[in-house]
Design a protein around this motif. Structure first.
Motif, mmCIF file in Angstrom:
data_model
loop_
_atom_site.group_PDB
_atom_site.id
_atom_site.type_symbol
_atom_site.label_atom_id
_atom_site.label_comp_id
_atom_site.label_asym_id
_atom_site.label_seq_id
_atom_site.Cartn_x
_atom_site.Cartn_y
_atom_site.Cartn_z
ATOM 1 N N LYS A 221 0.809 -1.219 0.000
ATOM 2 C CA LYS A 221 0.000 0.000 0.000
ATOM 3 C C LYS A 221 0.846 1.274 0.000
ATOM 4 N N TYR A 222 2.146 1.102 -0.065
ATOM 5 C CA TYR A 222 3.034 2.261 -0.101
ATOM 6 C C TYR A 222 3.183 2.715 -1.545
ATOM 7 N N VAL A 227 1.573 10.541 -6.757
ATOM 8 C CA VAL A 227 0.318 11.302 -6.795
ATOM 9 C C VAL A 227 -0.327 11.275 -5.411
ATOM 10 N N PRO A 228 -0.300 12.374 -4.668
ATOM 11 C CA PRO A 228 -0.804 12.356 -3.291
ATOM 12 C C PRO A 228 -2.288 12.012 -3.183
ATOM 13 N N GLN A 229 -3.055 12.341 -4.210
ATOM 14 C CA GLN A 229 -4.492 12.100 -4.118
ATOM 15 C C GLN A 229 -4.832 10.617 -4.208
ATOM 16 N N PHE A 230 -3.925 9.796 -4.769
ATOM 17 C CA PHE A 230 -4.285 8.409 -5.040
ATOM 18 C C PHE A 230 -3.242 7.395 -4.583
ATOM 19 N N PHE A 254 10.698 11.748 -18.086
ATOM 20 C CA PHE A 254 10.445 13.010 -17.413
ATOM 21 C C PHE A 254 10.120 12.691 -15.962
ATOM 22 N N TYR A 255 10.642 13.459 -15.024
ATOM 23 C CA TYR A 255 10.196 13.315 -13.625
ATOM 24 C C TYR A 255 9.854 14.691 -13.075
ATOM 25 N N HIS A 256 8.860 14.729 -12.200
ATOM 26 C CA HIS A 256 8.442 16.019 -11.646
ATOM 27 C C HIS A 256 7.634 15.833 -10.375
ATOM 28 N N CYS A 257 7.546 16.885 -9.607
ATOM 29 C CA CYS A 257 6.714 16.877 -8.399
ATOM 30 C C CYS A 257 5.251 16.834 -8.817
ATOM 31 N N HIS A 258 4.440 16.057 -8.073
ATOM 32 C CA HIS A 258 3.014 15.968 -8.385
ATOM 33 C C HIS A 258 2.139 16.523 -7.261
ATOM 34 N N VAL A 259 2.724 17.343 -6.386
ATOM 35 C CA VAL A 259 1.953 18.082 -5.390
ATOM 36 C C VAL A 259 1.663 19.467 -5.971
#
Length: 574
Positions: A221-222, A227-230, A254-259
């Motif tokens: 579950k980690y 994606v913080p929402q999911f 590509f990598y990026h922050c998703h907050v």
């Protein structure tokens, strides 16, 4: 009314208004800015040793020559190729990296290169406000005097965030853009994010083959998708999180922050991640800090190409970047960014290539070519709008879209390359002088053909402009030799981007182009003159109409009186 009267009235009004305008018009003298009074920066960063440009071997790592004016630190390249755990302390001390920044172990497939890669990243703020004094720290200029606020993922470092105790300038490892990460198909990769920032963050591995969650953590579950929402909780300040994958497909990703992606990505929390094809003895340049030329290309790239470049295009909204320069309280910054800032009303003001805008792009991100070469270009657009990159003097060929190889039978050769937000392109730049792929040697521009893309905060020349420059067109320090002796030094001044320098004064000997400081449109004196002339013309028309209508009215009244008299006379005679 005879036409001569009409012309006389107009002439009178014109003379009157012109005289009035001349009386009120006070044109300033053309003033030239003395070049000796300008703060002209060295075109090359004077703190970078010339020895860094040479081909060399460090820790057994072959490092290609770089003719760039401000090349990468070769010790850094050796450290990220071998891993900070596999180099001498002397080499490590030359880099500024933490001893655990890039760990490489375990040749799992027995082909001569490590297959377990651990990369540690921090979250760093650039050009932010400090409670200690009036000023920004650590400072990172994208162009002379241009210091937008930004956030970046940066390699884990040791030491200070600034160069030294006396300087506010950022440590060279702390910069835009977030570093290029380069690993191989089959590698077991862990990206460890240590959130040293005051906001929550995550990493999303965009396009990279990765599981949704870690099966070994908390019963699967980690989250692992960022994606913080999911998929996971926000990584809060002071926390640490591992993102793990074993890629199965090569490509430019590509990598990026998703907050709060609309602000965090735009602030600079984005970088390229490249999965190379698996080859024996394939020791990769795991980090390319700053992008540009890859000085230790992969085995697979060297099979087909003479050179390789990483080109990361990004754009930022001035209104957004200034928030962290107005406040140093995270609560106020959160309020402004998350509740008051409206991205739908935003405009992009700063356009960068590998974290810099022209003229600094000439220091690091020129493509330096020789005839009859094949050069691989990996391109990413992490801005919020389409870009249209145009290569002067060359037609390049699109070989990959979004990390996926295009059918070689349908490869597209062109000179403008559209990239939507988050899109990646791999290009083959062939410098064969055949009139199609290349027109021959020169110092050829390449730039975003949306015209605002060549501006910096609205001022041109600027933005993400750079050049394809052949070695025969480089001077001794690695800057392009401009045609006809054009002087590039004016662009290396803060005054230019502060709009204090008349842009053509070095060519405008007669002073025809007016006083400095006028950005566009009419200046106030010209505007007054035009208004007076227009007013005089309108006044003349009105006078003409009044006179002609008055004469017509008098004629009509005379005619009516004559008729009345005639009628009265007729009745009397009867």
């Amino acid at each position: 009314m005879p036409i001569r009267y009409f012309m006389a009235i107009l002439a009178f009004c014109g003379i009157f208004t012109t005289t009035n305008a001349q009386a009120s018009l006070k044109l300033p003298e053309t003033v030239k800015v003395d070049p000796a009074a300008l703060e002209v920066e060295p075109m090359c960063d004077p703190k970078i040793p010339a020895s860094w440009r040479k081909a060399q071997v460090i820790e057994g790592v072959q490092i290609e020559a770089s003719e760039q004016c401000s090349p990468d630190n070769p010790y850094l390249i050796a450290a990220v190729v071998k891993g900070t755990n596999n180099i001498s302390m002397n080499t490590l001390m030359e880099t500024g990296l933490s001893p655990d920044a890039v760990i490489k172990t375990d040749d799992l497939d027995g082909d001569g290169d490590p297959d377990r890669i651990t990369i540690k990243l921090e979250v760093i703020e650039l050009n932010g406000r400090t409670p200690d004094f009036e000023g920004l720290v650590p400072q990172f200029e994208i162009a002379p005097g241009i210091t937008p606020g930004a956030w970046v993922f940066a390699p884990k470092t040791s030491g200070m965030s600034t160069e030294n105790f006396e300087s506010l300038r950022a440590n060279y490892l702390l910069r835009l853009p977030s570093p290029v990460i380069r690993v191989e198909v089959g590698d077991i990769v862990q990206i460890v994010v240590e959130n040293t920032h005051y906001f929550p963050h995550t990493i999303h591995l965009h396009g990279v083959d990765h599981p949704f969650s870690h099966h070994e953590y908390n019963g699967g579950k980690y989250g692992n998708d960022g994606v913080p929402q999911f998929s996971e909780l926000d990584l809060m300040p002071g926390q640490r999180r591992v993102y793990e994958f074993q890629a199965r497909q090569p490509g430019t990703m590509f990598y990026h922050c998703h907050v709060q992606t609309h602000t965090h990505l735009a602030m600079g929390l984005a970088g390229m991640i490249i999965i190379e094809e698996n080859r024996p003895n394939n020791w990769l340049q795991t980090l390319n800090v700053g992008g540009g030329k890859v000085r230790h290309p992969s085995v697979a790239v060297k099979e087909h190409y003479d050179q390789e470049y990483d080109l990361h295009y990004h754009a930022m909204d001035k209104e957004l970047t200034q928030i962290i320069q107005k406040y140093n309280d995270p609560r106020l910054i959160a309020r402004e960014m998350n509740r008051r800032y409206d991205m739908t009303d935003s405009t992009e003001d700063y356009f960068t290539l590998n974290g810099l805008s022209f003229p600094y792009t000439l220091r690091e991100s020129m493509i330096i070519a020789e005839p009859d070469q094949k050069i691989k270009l990996r391109m990413l657009n992490s801005g919020g709008e389409l870009v249209a990159i145009h290569t002067h003097g060359h037609h390049a060929t699109i070989t990959h879209y979004d990390g996926t190889e295009h059918n070689p039978m349908a490869w597209i050769t062109r000179d403008v390359f559209d990239m939507a937000p988050a899109q990646r392109l791999d290009l083959l730049l062939d410098t064969t002088n055949d009139g199609l792929h290349s027109y021959g040697e020169g110092a050829w521009l390449f730039h975003d053909h949306r015209e605002k893309g060549i501006t910096t905060d609205g001022m041109s020349e600027g933005g993400s402009m750079s050049m394809i420059t052949y070695k025969s067109y480089l001077d001794e320090v690695g800057m392009p030799i401009a045609a006809h002796g054009t002087d590039l030094s004016i662009y290396f001044t803060k005054e230019y981007y502060q709009r204090r320098l008349p842009i053509w004064q070095h060519m405008d000997e007669a002073g025809f182009l007016g006083p400095p400081g006028v950005r566009s449109g009419f200046n106030p004196e010209t505007k007054t003159t035009m208004m007076n002339l227009i007013g005089g013309f309108i006044a003349g028309i009105l006078i003409y109409l009044l006179i002609t209508r008055r004469r017509n009215a008098l004629a009509a009244m005379t005619s009516a009186m004559t008729r009345i008299k005639g009628l009265k006379g007729g009745k009397t005679n009867g």
